[in-house]
Design a protein around this motif. Structure first.
Motif, short mmCIF file in Angstrom:
data_model
loop_
_atom_site.label_atom_id
_atom_site.label_comp_id
_atom_site.label_asym_id
_atom_site.label_seq_id
_atom_site.Cartn_x
_atom_site.Cartn_y
_atom_site.Cartn_z
N SER A 188 0.82 -1.20 0.00
CA SER A 188 0.00 0.00 0.00
C SER A 188 0.86 1.25 0.00
O SER A 188 1.86 1.33 0.70
CB SER A 188 -0.93 0.00 1.22
OG SER A 188 -1.73 -1.15 1.24
N SER A 189 0.43 2.24 -0.78
CA SER A 189 1.12 3.51 -0.86
C SER A 189 0.09 4.62 -1.01
O SER A 189 -1.11 4.35 -1.20
CB SER A 189 2.09 3.54 -2.05
OG SER A 189 3.07 2.53 -1.93
N ASP A 194 -10.78 16.91 -9.96
CA ASP A 194 -10.28 17.07 -8.59
C ASP A 194 -9.31 15.93 -8.27
O ASP A 194 -9.44 14.82 -8.80
CB ASP A 194 -11.44 17.05 -7.58
CG ASP A 194 -12.28 18.31 -7.62
OD1 ASP A 194 -11.84 19.29 -8.23
OD2 ASP A 194 -13.39 18.29 -7.03
N ILE A 195 -8.36 16.21 -7.39
CA ILE A 195 -7.37 15.22 -7.01
C ILE A 195 -7.68 14.68 -5.62
O ILE A 195 -7.88 15.45 -4.67
CB ILE A 195 -5.94 15.80 -7.03
CG1 ILE A 195 -5.61 16.36 -8.42
CG2 ILE A 195 -4.93 14.73 -6.62
CD1 ILE A 195 -5.62 15.33 -9.53
N LEU A 196 -7.71 13.36 -5.49
CA LEU A 196 -7.92 12.72 -4.19
C LEU A 196 -6.62 12.08 -3.73
O LEU A 196 -5.95 11.37 -4.49
CB LEU A 196 -9.01 11.66 -4.28
CG LEU A 196 -10.44 12.15 -4.54
CD1 LEU A 196 -11.41 10.97 -4.58
CD2 LEU A 196 -10.88 13.16 -3.49
N ASP A 197 -6.27 12.34 -2.47
CA ASP A 197 -5.10 11.74 -1.83
C ASP A 197 -5.55 10.40 -1.24
O ASP A 197 -6.26 10.36 -0.23
CB ASP A 197 -4.60 12.70 -0.74
CG ASP A 197 -3.37 12.20 -0.02
OD1 ASP A 197 -3.34 11.01 0.36
OD2 ASP A 197 -2.45 12.99 0.21
N ILE A 198 -5.14 9.29 -1.88
CA ILE A 198 -5.66 7.97 -1.52
C ILE A 198 -4.54 7.03 -1.08
O ILE A 198 -3.55 6.86 -1.78
CB ILE A 198 -6.41 7.34 -2.70
CG1 ILE A 198 -7.56 8.25 -3.17
CG2 ILE A 198 -6.96 5.97 -2.32
CD1 ILE A 198 -8.34 7.69 -4.35
N LEU A 199 -4.73 6.43 0.09
CA LEU A 199 -3.84 5.39 0.60
C LEU A 199 -4.50 4.04 0.35
O LEU A 199 -5.64 3.81 0.75
CB LEU A 199 -3.61 5.60 2.10
CG LEU A 199 -2.91 4.45 2.86
CD1 LEU A 199 -1.48 4.27 2.35
CD2 LEU A 199 -2.91 4.75 4.36
#
Length: 253
Positions: free
Chosen positions: A2-3, A83-88
């Motif tokens: 995961s990153s 839109d940009i989503l910061d996803i882990l």
């Protein structure tokens, strides 16, 4: 492994008055994801990320169904194309979709995580439930993914009037399945677990718990699972050890 990825929104469409169908370009996550896993999304102005189950994977497109229930999810359903989503992610352990025939059983917002599993299975049937017809989602998707779909609503406005555990019992009495995969509210899962135990059918459940870190560092999403020790149980992390568990391991309190 995961990153964290910055993923552009491809589309965000409302399915009903609270649920949004969000599709993002996430090739790295899609390349590793398995049915039943989830992602953790950073929401503007909030410290904690929000866990969202993976609904489906189509090439490099990650599909998420988000129900607006608070500040974080309210922000997510208002996203626009570009839109940009910061996803882990992807995070957690997913479903075992092996076997010749799988029955997926879902309730409410627990329905979306089962779509990817139904598509991955060699042969699948779906039993899904909602409060009412206007809350029903993904019916067309499940109809395409499964050879049969059975619907229950609490008020009887669509399909069977009642709960999904009754429909699951009827399906298991009339047809053989190698395993059952279930996701939904804890009372529903507890009932389905009782049915599967009586019918001697293996069951995997995806548990819903509030999460903090999403990677097992905190105890926010702790649940009790059976263990061979003095207490007879251990505290497992839904985010790290789950969210999918063998139903026989879960202590239903």
């Amino acid at each position: 492994m995961s990153s964290v990825y910055n993923c552009p929104v491809i589309s965000c469409t409302m399915l009903n008055c609270t649920c949004a169908d969000i599709r993002v370009f996430a090739p790295e996550i899609c390349g590793e994801a398995v049915p039943g896993q989830f992602v953790h999304i950073k929401c503007d102005g909030l410290t904690l990320r929000r866990p969202i189950s993976i609904c489906d994977v189509d090439g490099a497109v990650l599909r998420l169904i988000v129900d607006s229930r608070g500040k974080g999810t309210e922000w997510l359903v208002s996203r626009k194309k570009g839109d940009i989503l910061d996803i882990l992610g992807p995070l957690g352990h997913g479903f075992d979709c092996s076997g010749e025939s799988i029955l997926v059983v879902g309730g409410g917002i627990g329905v979306p995580p089962l779509l990817y599993a139904a598509k991955k299975a060699s042969d699948s049937c779906a039993v899904i439930g909602f409060r009412s017809e206007d809350q029903a989602i993904l019916l067309g998707d499940f109809s395409q993914a499964c050879r049969a779909i059975h619907i229950a609503t609490d008020d009887g406005s669509l399909g069977h009037k009642g709960f999904v555990d009754h429909l699951a019992r009827l399906k298991l009495e009339s047809e053989h399945f190698d395993r059952v995969l279930a996701c939904g509210p804890t009372p529903m899962l507890r009932s389905v677990a009782k049915v599967c135990e009586e019918m001697n059918v293996p069951l995997q459940v995806s548990l819903e718990e509030r999460m903090g870190c999403g990677v097992g560092a905190c105890l926010v999403c702790a649940c009790k699972t059976k263990a061979d020790n003095e207490e007879g149980f251990v505290h497992s992390h839904v985010c790290k050890d789950g969210p999918v568990f063998d139903a026989n391991e879960v202590i239903w309190e």
